[in-house]
Design an enzyme around this catalytic site. Structure first.
Site, PDB file in Angstrom:
ATOM      1  N   TRP A   1       0.914  -1.329   0.196  1.00 39.03           N
ATOM      2  CA  TRP A   1       0.158   0.127   0.059  1.00 39.03           C
ATOM      3  C   TRP A   1       1.061   1.310  -0.009  1.00 39.03           C
ATOM      4  O   TRP A   1       0.599   2.165  -0.720  1.00 39.03           O
ATOM      5  CB  TRP A   1      -0.988   0.052   1.331  1.00 39.03           C
ATOM      6  CG  TRP A   1      -1.971  -1.007   0.791  1.00 39.03           C
ATOM      7  CD1 TRP A   1      -1.991  -2.363   1.674  1.00 39.03           C
ATOM      8  CD2 TRP A   1      -2.913  -1.176   0.040  1.00 39.03           C
ATOM      9  NE1 TRP A   1      -3.386  -2.984   1.107  1.00 39.03           N
ATOM     10  CE2 TRP A   1      -3.495  -2.315  -0.111  1.00 39.03           C
ATOM     11  CE3 TRP A   1      -3.206  -0.323  -1.006  1.00 39.03           C
ATOM     12  CZ2 TRP A   1      -4.641  -2.835  -0.963  1.00 39.03           C
ATOM     13  CZ3 TRP A   1      -4.321  -0.614  -2.220  1.00 39.03           C
ATOM     14  CH2 TRP A   1      -5.106  -1.821  -1.915  1.00 39.03           C
TER      15      TRP A   1
ATOM     16  N   ASP B   1      -1.480   6.891   6.273  1.00 42.64           N
ATOM     17  CA  ASP B   1      -2.682   6.195   5.762  1.00 42.64           C
ATOM     18  C   ASP B   1      -3.018   5.015   7.022  1.00 42.64           C
ATOM     19  O   ASP B   1      -1.989   4.115   7.059  1.00 42.64           O
ATOM     20  CB  ASP B   1      -2.324   5.354   4.415  1.00 42.64           C
ATOM     21  CG  ASP B   1      -3.245   4.241   4.157  1.00 42.64           C
ATOM     22  OD1 ASP B   1      -4.332   4.043   4.913  1.00 42.64           O
ATOM     23  OD2 ASP B   1      -2.994   3.625   2.990  1.00 42.64           O
TER      24      ASP B   1
ATOM     25  N   LYS C   1     -12.845  -1.610   6.793  1.00 38.53           N
ATOM     26  CA  LYS C   1     -12.227  -2.483   7.898  1.00 38.53           C
ATOM     27  C   LYS C   1     -12.795  -2.253   9.167  1.00 38.53           C
ATOM     28  O   LYS C   1     -13.767  -3.224   9.537  1.00 38.53           O
ATOM     29  CB  LYS C   1     -10.527  -2.186   7.953  1.00 38.53           C
ATOM     30  CG  LYS C   1      -9.972  -2.743   6.632  1.00 38.53           C
ATOM     31  CD  LYS C   1      -9.674  -1.758   5.682  1.00 38.53           C
ATOM     32  CE  LYS C   1      -8.933  -1.940   4.614  1.00 38.53           C
ATOM     33  NZ  LYS C   1      -8.896  -2.922   3.615  1.00 38.53           N
TER      34      LYS C   1
HETATM   35  N1  PMP Z   1      -4.334   1.374   1.994  1.00 38.89           N
HETATM   36  C1  PMP Z   1      -4.481   0.570   2.953  1.00 38.89           C
HETATM   37  C2  PMP Z   1      -3.661   0.208   3.959  1.00 38.89           C
HETATM   38  C3  PMP Z   1      -5.519  -0.569   2.402  1.00 38.89           C
HETATM   39  O1  PMP Z   1      -5.594  -1.524   3.301  1.00 38.89           O
HETATM   40  C4  PMP Z   1      -6.297  -0.398   1.444  1.00 38.89           C
HETATM   41  C5  PMP Z   1      -7.282  -1.490   1.058  1.00 38.89           C
HETATM   42  N2  PMP Z   1      -7.025  -2.488   1.500  1.00 38.89           N
HETATM   43  C6  PMP Z   1      -6.184   0.763   0.586  1.00 38.89           C
HETATM   44  C7  PMP Z   1      -5.002   1.720   0.756  1.00 38.89           C
HETATM   45  C8  PMP Z   1      -6.959   1.204  -0.420  1.00 38.89           C
HETATM   46  O2  PMP Z   1      -8.264   1.230  -0.203  1.00 38.89           O
HETATM   47  P1  PMP Z   1      -9.323   1.507  -1.341  1.00 38.89           P
HETATM   48  O3  PMP Z   1      -9.580   0.131  -2.158  1.00 38.89           O
HETATM   49  O4  PMP Z   1     -10.636   1.781  -0.339  1.00 38.89           O
HETATM   50  O5  PMP Z   1      -9.192   2.784  -2.168  1.00 38.89           O
END
Ligand code: PMP
Length: 375
Positions: free
Chosen positions: A103, A187, A211
Protein backbone atom coordinates in the site's frame (compact mmCIF):
# COMPACT_ATOMS: atom_id res chain seq x y z
CA UNK A 1 -24.71 -18.42 14.87
CA UNK A 2 -23.14 -16.52 11.94
CA UNK A 3 -19.77 -17.76 10.69
CA UNK A 4 -16.62 -15.91 11.75
CA UNK A 5 -15.43 -13.61 9.00
CA UNK A 6 -11.69 -12.97 8.65
CA UNK A 7 -11.85 -10.84 5.49
CA UNK A 8 -9.26 -8.08 5.12
CA UNK A 9 -11.90 -5.70 3.82
CA UNK A 10 -14.68 -5.15 3.23
CA UNK A 11 -14.86 -7.08 6.44
CA UNK A 12 -16.98 -8.13 9.40
CA UNK A 13 -19.26 -5.51 10.91
CA UNK A 14 -20.74 -5.80 14.41
CA UNK A 15 -23.92 -7.88 14.26
CA UNK A 16 -25.73 -5.32 16.45
CA UNK A 17 -25.00 -2.64 13.83
CA UNK A 18 -26.35 -4.78 10.99
CA UNK A 19 -29.45 -5.61 13.02
CA UNK A 20 -30.10 -1.98 13.85
CA UNK A 21 -29.63 -0.98 10.19
CA UNK A 22 -32.05 -3.75 9.19
CA UNK A 23 -34.64 -2.56 11.71
CA UNK A 24 -34.30 1.02 10.46
CA UNK A 25 -34.02 0.13 6.78
CA UNK A 26 -37.43 1.32 5.57
CA UNK A 27 -38.26 3.89 8.23
CA UNK A 28 -35.52 5.74 10.09
CA UNK A 29 -36.71 6.80 13.55
CA UNK A 30 -40.33 7.11 12.42
CA UNK A 31 -39.64 9.70 9.71
CA UNK A 32 -41.13 7.49 6.99
CA UNK A 33 -37.93 7.27 4.92
CA UNK A 34 -34.93 5.03 4.63
CA UNK A 35 -31.62 6.83 5.24
CA UNK A 36 -30.93 6.09 1.56
CA UNK A 37 -33.94 8.15 0.55
CA UNK A 38 -33.23 11.30 2.54
CA UNK A 39 -31.85 14.56 1.27
CA UNK A 40 -28.30 14.94 2.51
CA UNK A 41 -29.24 18.50 3.49
CA UNK A 42 -32.41 17.60 5.40
CA UNK A 43 -32.65 17.70 9.18
CA UNK A 44 -32.57 13.91 9.61
CA UNK A 45 -29.36 13.34 7.69
CA UNK A 46 -27.77 16.46 9.20
CA UNK A 47 -28.34 14.86 12.61
CA UNK A 48 -26.83 11.54 11.42
CA UNK A 49 -23.75 13.27 10.00
CA UNK A 50 -23.24 15.56 12.99
CA UNK A 51 -23.50 12.68 15.46
CA UNK A 52 -21.09 10.58 13.38
CA UNK A 53 -18.52 13.36 13.42
CA UNK A 54 -18.99 14.11 17.13
CA UNK A 55 -18.69 10.41 18.03
CA UNK A 56 -15.59 9.95 15.89
CA UNK A 57 -14.00 13.03 17.45
CA UNK A 58 -14.78 11.70 20.92
CA UNK A 59 -13.52 8.16 20.17
CA UNK A 60 -10.18 9.36 18.81
CA UNK A 61 -9.83 12.49 20.98
CA UNK A 62 -9.43 14.58 17.82
CA UNK A 63 -8.08 18.02 18.77
CA UNK A 64 -10.19 21.08 17.91
CA UNK A 65 -7.69 22.35 15.36
CA UNK A 66 -8.28 19.29 13.13
CA UNK A 67 -11.10 18.95 10.61
CA UNK A 68 -12.91 15.63 10.19
CA UNK A 69 -13.89 15.05 6.56
CA UNK A 70 -16.06 12.32 5.07
CA UNK A 71 -14.84 11.87 1.50
CA UNK A 72 -15.11 9.43 -1.40
CA UNK A 73 -12.63 7.59 -3.59
CA UNK A 74 -11.15 5.38 -0.89
CA UNK A 75 -7.58 5.44 0.31
CA UNK A 76 -6.53 4.89 -3.31
CA UNK A 77 -7.90 8.27 -4.34
CA UNK A 78 -6.10 9.80 -1.34
CA UNK A 79 -2.85 8.66 -2.95
CA UNK A 80 -3.44 11.50 -5.42
CA UNK A 81 -5.57 13.80 -3.24
CA UNK A 82 -2.86 14.05 -0.57
CA UNK A 83 -0.12 15.36 -2.88
CA UNK A 84 -2.58 17.56 -4.77
CA UNK A 85 -3.54 19.22 -1.47
CA UNK A 86 -0.29 19.24 0.43
CA UNK A 87 2.71 19.25 -1.87
CA UNK A 88 2.12 22.90 -2.76
CA UNK A 89 2.68 23.95 0.86
CA UNK A 90 6.41 24.21 0.28
CA UNK A 91 8.02 26.09 -2.59
CA UNK A 92 9.93 22.98 -3.69
CA UNK A 93 6.98 20.59 -4.25
CA UNK A 94 8.79 17.81 -2.41
CA UNK A 95 7.40 14.93 -0.37
CA UNK A 96 8.99 11.92 1.30
CA UNK A 97 7.57 8.40 1.62
CA UNK A 98 8.31 5.47 3.89
CA UNK A 99 7.95 2.21 1.95
CA UNK A 100 6.82 -0.74 4.03
CA UNK A 101 4.68 -2.84 1.71
CA UNK A 102 2.22 -2.86 -1.15
CA UNK A 103 0.00 0.00 0.00
CA UNK A 104 2.78 2.49 0.76
CA UNK A 105 4.39 1.59 -2.57
CA UNK A 106 1.15 2.42 -4.36
CA UNK A 107 0.95 5.75 -2.53
CA UNK A 108 4.54 6.52 -3.47
CA UNK A 109 4.02 5.63 -7.12
CA UNK A 110 0.95 7.83 -7.49
CA UNK A 111 2.60 10.79 -5.74
CA UNK A 112 5.37 10.86 -8.33
CA UNK A 113 2.92 12.46 -10.74
CA UNK A 114 2.81 15.59 -8.59
CA UNK A 115 6.33 16.55 -7.56
CA UNK A 116 9.77 15.58 -6.35
CA UNK A 117 9.16 12.42 -4.34
CA UNK A 118 11.88 10.69 -2.32
CA UNK A 119 12.02 7.48 -0.32
CA UNK A 120 12.72 8.23 3.35
CA UNK A 121 13.10 4.54 4.25
CA UNK A 122 12.23 1.18 2.79
CA UNK A 123 11.88 -2.38 4.02
CA UNK A 124 12.08 -3.71 0.46
CA UNK A 125 15.24 -5.72 1.13
CA UNK A 126 16.06 -8.76 3.21
CA UNK A 127 17.29 -7.87 6.70
CA UNK A 128 18.85 -9.91 9.49
CA UNK A 129 16.84 -9.30 12.64
CA UNK A 130 17.33 -11.30 15.85
CA UNK A 131 19.67 -13.54 13.88
CA UNK A 132 17.01 -14.44 11.30
CA UNK A 133 16.85 -13.28 7.67
CA UNK A 134 13.58 -11.39 7.31
CA UNK A 135 12.19 -11.26 3.77
CA UNK A 136 11.45 -7.88 2.13
CA UNK A 137 8.28 -6.20 3.45
CA UNK A 138 8.09 -8.43 6.55
CA UNK A 139 9.64 -5.89 8.91
CA UNK A 140 9.22 -2.18 9.55
CA UNK A 141 12.08 0.30 9.00
CA UNK A 142 12.94 1.82 12.38
CA UNK A 143 12.16 5.52 12.58
CA UNK A 144 15.73 6.36 13.61
CA UNK A 145 16.84 5.23 10.13
CA UNK A 146 14.46 7.46 8.16
CA UNK A 147 15.97 10.23 6.03
CA UNK A 148 13.46 13.07 5.85
CA UNK A 149 14.22 16.23 3.89
CA UNK A 150 13.59 19.17 6.24
CA UNK A 151 11.97 21.13 3.40
CA UNK A 152 9.60 18.32 2.35
CA UNK A 153 5.92 19.32 2.24
CA UNK A 154 5.02 16.18 4.17
CA UNK A 155 6.16 12.67 5.12
CA UNK A 156 3.83 9.81 4.20
CA UNK A 157 3.56 6.59 6.16
CA UNK A 158 1.23 3.59 5.93
CA UNK A 159 1.05 2.52 9.55
CA UNK A 160 -0.56 -0.86 8.93
CA UNK A 161 0.20 -2.77 5.75
CA UNK A 162 -2.93 -4.83 5.29
CA UNK A 163 -1.40 -7.31 2.84
CA UNK A 164 2.03 -7.86 4.40
CA UNK A 165 0.66 -7.73 7.95
CA UNK A 166 3.24 -5.29 9.31
CA UNK A 167 2.18 -2.56 11.71
CA UNK A 168 4.00 0.51 12.93
CA UNK A 169 2.17 2.01 15.88
CA UNK A 170 5.09 4.09 17.14
CA UNK A 171 4.72 7.14 14.97
CA UNK A 172 7.82 9.32 15.12
CA UNK A 173 8.13 12.77 16.51
CA UNK A 174 9.19 14.70 13.40
CA UNK A 175 11.47 16.96 15.45
CA UNK A 176 13.48 13.89 16.46
CA UNK A 177 13.96 13.14 12.75
CA UNK A 178 15.42 16.61 12.22
CA UNK A 179 12.31 17.74 10.33
CA UNK A 180 10.14 19.54 12.90
CA UNK A 181 8.16 21.44 10.25
CA UNK A 182 7.34 18.42 8.10
CA UNK A 183 3.78 17.20 8.73
CA UNK A 184 3.35 13.45 9.17
CA UNK A 185 0.55 12.06 6.94
CA UNK A 186 -0.63 8.56 7.81
CA UNK A 187 -2.65 6.01 5.84
CA UNK A 188 -4.17 4.20 8.82
CA UNK A 189 -6.89 2.44 6.80
CA UNK A 190 -6.55 -1.02 8.24
CA UNK A 191 -5.96 -0.20 11.90
CA UNK A 192 -8.10 2.92 12.18
CA UNK A 193 -10.12 2.86 15.42
CA UNK A 194 -8.28 -0.27 16.59
CA UNK A 195 -5.95 1.79 18.77
CA UNK A 196 -5.57 5.34 20.04
CA UNK A 197 -3.97 8.02 17.86
CA UNK A 198 -1.42 10.55 19.09
CA UNK A 199 -2.34 13.71 17.19
CA UNK A 200 0.69 15.51 18.56
CA UNK A 201 2.60 13.38 16.05
CA UNK A 202 0.25 13.10 13.07
CA UNK A 203 -0.81 16.16 11.11
CA UNK A 204 -3.18 14.11 8.99
CA UNK A 205 -4.64 10.61 9.21
CA UNK A 206 -6.85 9.02 6.58
CA UNK A 207 -8.63 5.69 6.32
CA UNK A 208 -11.07 3.92 4.07
CA UNK A 209 -14.01 2.77 6.18
CA UNK A 210 -14.34 -0.81 5.06
CA UNK A 211 -12.21 -2.45 7.76
CA UNK A 212 -13.00 -1.11 11.22
CA UNK A 213 -15.38 1.74 10.52
CA UNK A 214 -18.16 0.70 8.19
CA UNK A 215 -18.93 -0.19 4.60
CA UNK A 216 -16.83 0.77 1.57
CA UNK A 217 -17.70 4.13 0.11
CA UNK A 218 -16.63 6.67 2.71
CA UNK A 219 -13.07 7.74 3.42
CA UNK A 220 -12.34 9.46 6.70
CA UNK A 221 -9.77 12.25 6.60
CA UNK A 222 -8.65 13.96 9.80
CA UNK A 223 -6.47 16.90 8.90
CA UNK A 224 -4.85 19.74 10.86
CA UNK A 225 -6.51 22.93 9.72
CA UNK A 226 -3.32 24.85 8.95
CA UNK A 227 -2.58 22.33 6.16
CA UNK A 228 -5.65 23.39 4.18
CA UNK A 229 -5.69 25.97 1.42
CA UNK A 230 -2.62 24.91 -0.56
CA UNK A 231 -4.22 22.70 -3.20
CA UNK A 232 -2.57 22.67 -6.61
CA UNK A 233 -4.58 24.38 -9.37
CA UNK A 234 -5.15 20.97 -11.00
CA UNK A 235 -6.82 19.57 -7.85
CA UNK A 236 -10.51 18.82 -8.54
CA UNK A 237 -12.68 21.15 -6.45
CA UNK A 238 -14.46 18.20 -4.86
CA UNK A 239 -11.10 16.87 -3.60
CA UNK A 240 -9.75 20.15 -2.24
CA UNK A 241 -9.76 19.62 1.54
CA UNK A 242 -10.47 23.32 2.09
CA UNK A 243 -13.67 23.05 0.03
CA UNK A 244 -14.76 19.82 1.69
CA UNK A 245 -14.06 21.21 5.17
CA UNK A 246 -15.73 24.53 4.39
CA UNK A 247 -18.88 22.71 3.30
CA UNK A 248 -18.99 20.32 6.29
CA UNK A 249 -18.31 17.36 3.92
CA UNK A 250 -21.33 18.44 1.83
CA UNK A 251 -19.43 20.04 -1.06
CA UNK A 252 -21.12 17.38 -3.14
CA UNK A 253 -23.57 14.64 -2.12
CA UNK A 254 -21.65 12.54 0.39
CA UNK A 255 -22.01 8.73 0.63
CA UNK A 256 -24.93 9.09 3.01
CA UNK A 257 -25.67 5.44 3.75
CA UNK A 258 -22.01 4.61 4.37
CA UNK A 259 -21.74 7.56 6.77
CA UNK A 260 -24.88 6.37 8.57
CA UNK A 261 -23.49 2.84 9.05
CA UNK A 262 -20.12 4.23 10.14
CA UNK A 263 -22.03 6.35 12.67
CA UNK A 264 -23.70 3.22 14.04
CA UNK A 265 -20.27 1.55 14.29
CA UNK A 266 -18.99 4.57 16.24
CA UNK A 267 -21.90 4.26 18.70
CA UNK A 268 -21.21 0.53 19.01
CA UNK A 269 -17.55 1.31 19.77
CA UNK A 270 -18.57 3.73 22.50
CA UNK A 271 -20.72 0.98 24.01
CA UNK A 272 -17.68 -1.33 24.00
CA UNK A 273 -15.88 1.19 26.20
CA UNK A 274 -14.23 3.22 23.44
CA UNK A 275 -10.99 2.82 21.55
CA UNK A 276 -8.81 2.07 24.58
CA UNK A 277 -11.08 -0.87 25.48
CA UNK A 278 -11.07 -2.34 21.96
CA UNK A 279 -7.32 -1.77 21.77
CA UNK A 280 -6.83 -3.96 24.83
CA UNK A 281 -9.10 -6.62 23.34
CA UNK A 282 -7.24 -6.42 20.02
CA UNK A 283 -3.88 -6.85 21.76
CA UNK A 284 -5.16 -9.95 23.54
CA UNK A 285 -6.61 -11.43 20.32
CA UNK A 286 -3.37 -10.89 18.38
CA UNK A 287 -1.30 -12.22 21.25
CA UNK A 288 -3.35 -15.44 21.33
CA UNK A 289 -3.08 -16.02 17.58
CA UNK A 290 0.65 -15.26 17.25
CA UNK A 291 1.48 -17.27 20.38
CA UNK A 292 -0.20 -20.26 18.78
CA UNK A 293 1.54 -19.72 15.42
CA UNK A 294 4.92 -19.50 17.19
CA UNK A 295 4.25 -22.60 19.26
CA UNK A 296 3.45 -24.73 16.22
CA UNK A 297 5.83 -26.30 13.69
CA UNK A 298 2.93 -26.82 11.34
CA UNK A 299 2.25 -23.10 10.73
CA UNK A 300 4.48 -20.08 10.60
CA UNK A 301 4.13 -16.28 10.64
CA UNK A 302 6.43 -14.61 8.11
CA UNK A 303 6.52 -11.23 9.87
CA UNK A 304 9.22 -10.10 12.30
CA UNK A 305 7.75 -10.37 15.81
CA UNK A 306 8.18 -6.68 16.64
CA UNK A 307 6.30 -5.58 13.49
CA UNK A 308 3.36 -7.99 13.49
CA UNK A 309 0.03 -6.40 12.84
CA UNK A 310 -2.70 -6.80 15.43
CA UNK A 311 -5.26 -6.54 12.64
CA UNK A 312 -3.93 -8.64 9.75
CA UNK A 313 -2.03 -11.84 10.44
CA UNK A 314 -0.65 -13.59 7.35
CA UNK A 315 0.50 -17.14 8.01
CA UNK A 316 1.68 -20.17 6.06
CA UNK A 317 1.19 -23.89 6.37
CA UNK A 318 4.64 -25.51 6.24
CA UNK A 319 3.16 -27.96 3.72
CA UNK A 320 1.54 -25.66 1.21
CA UNK A 321 -0.01 -28.58 -0.67
CA UNK A 322 -2.59 -28.60 2.14
CA UNK A 323 -3.72 -25.01 1.48
CA UNK A 324 -6.89 -25.81 -0.43
CA UNK A 325 -7.95 -28.49 2.11
CA UNK A 326 -7.33 -26.01 4.92
CA UNK A 327 -9.47 -23.34 3.27
CA UNK A 328 -12.28 -25.72 2.32
CA UNK A 329 -12.48 -27.22 5.81
CA UNK A 330 -12.25 -23.80 7.48
CA UNK A 331 -15.10 -22.57 5.33
CA UNK A 332 -17.21 -25.63 6.11
CA UNK A 333 -16.48 -25.05 9.80
CA UNK A 334 -17.75 -21.47 9.72
CA UNK A 335 -14.39 -19.69 9.36
CA UNK A 336 -14.60 -17.54 6.26
CA UNK A 337 -12.26 -15.60 3.95
CA UNK A 338 -8.92 -16.85 5.28
CA UNK A 339 -7.16 -17.02 1.93
CA UNK A 340 -4.01 -14.87 1.83
CA UNK A 341 -3.58 -12.04 -0.65
CA UNK A 342 -2.42 -13.36 -4.00
CA UNK A 343 0.86 -11.42 -3.82
CA UNK A 344 1.82 -13.12 -0.52
CA UNK A 345 0.04 -16.48 -0.75
CA UNK A 346 -0.79 -18.68 2.21
CA UNK A 347 -3.44 -17.54 4.64
CA UNK A 348 -4.38 -14.27 6.28
CA UNK A 349 -6.61 -13.81 9.29
CA UNK A 350 -7.88 -10.26 9.64
CA UNK A 351 -9.09 -9.80 13.19
CA UNK A 352 -10.64 -6.37 13.19
CA UNK A 353 -12.69 -4.84 16.02
CA UNK A 354 -15.84 -6.73 15.02
CA UNK A 355 -14.15 -10.15 15.34
CA UNK A 356 -14.20 -10.96 19.06
CA UNK A 357 -11.80 -13.20 21.02
CA UNK A 358 -14.36 -15.98 20.62
CA UNK A 359 -13.78 -15.87 16.83
CA UNK A 360 -10.01 -15.96 17.27
CA UNK A 361 -10.35 -18.92 19.63
CA UNK A 362 -12.55 -20.71 17.11
CA UNK A 363 -9.84 -20.17 14.49
CA UNK A 364 -7.08 -21.44 16.79
CA UNK A 365 -9.13 -24.53 17.72
CA UNK A 366 -9.71 -25.30 14.06
CA UNK A 367 -6.01 -24.84 13.29
CA UNK A 368 -5.05 -27.16 16.16
CA UNK A 369 -7.50 -29.76 14.97
CA UNK A 370 -6.29 -29.48 11.36
CA UNK A 371 -2.70 -29.84 12.58
CA UNK A 372 -3.63 -32.96 14.57
CA UNK A 373 -5.25 -34.52 11.53
CA UNK A 374 -2.55 -33.58 9.00
CA UNK A 375 0.64 -32.95 10.99
N1 PMP B 1 -4.30 1.54 2.06
C1 PMP B 1 -4.46 0.44 2.82
C2 PMP B 1 -3.59 0.26 4.02
C3 PMP B 1 -5.42 -0.51 2.47
O1 PMP B 1 -5.58 -1.61 3.22
C4 PMP B 1 -6.24 -0.32 1.34
C5 PMP B 1 -7.32 -1.29 0.92
N2 PMP B 1 -7.25 -2.55 1.35
C6 PMP B 1 -6.03 0.83 0.57
C7 PMP B 1 -5.05 1.74 0.97
C8 PMP B 1 -6.86 1.10 -0.64
O2 PMP B 1 -8.16 1.36 -0.26
P1 PMP B 1 -9.35 1.48 -1.30
O3 PMP B 1 -9.41 0.19 -2.04
O4 PMP B 1 -10.53 1.73 -0.45
O5 PMP B 1 -9.05 2.62 -2.18
Amino acid sequence: MRPWNFSAGPSALPLEVLQQAAAEMTDWHGCGMSVMEMSHRGKQFTQIRDEAEADLRELLAVPDNYDVLFMQGGATAENAIVPMNLIGRGSAAKADYVLSGIWSNKSHKEAQRYGDIAVAASSGAEKILDGVAQAPWTWFPEASSWAVRPDASYLHLCSNETIGGVEFPDWPDMAALGAPDVPLVVDASSHFLSRTIDFSKAAMVYAGAQKNAGPAGVTMVIVRRDLLGHALPICPSAFDYANVAGAGSMFNTPPTYAIYIAGLVFKWLKQQGGVAAVEAANAAKAQALYAYLDSSDFYRSPVHAASRSRMNAPFFLRDESLNSDFLAQADAGGLMQLKGHKSVGGMRASIYNAVPMQGVQALISFMQDFERRHG
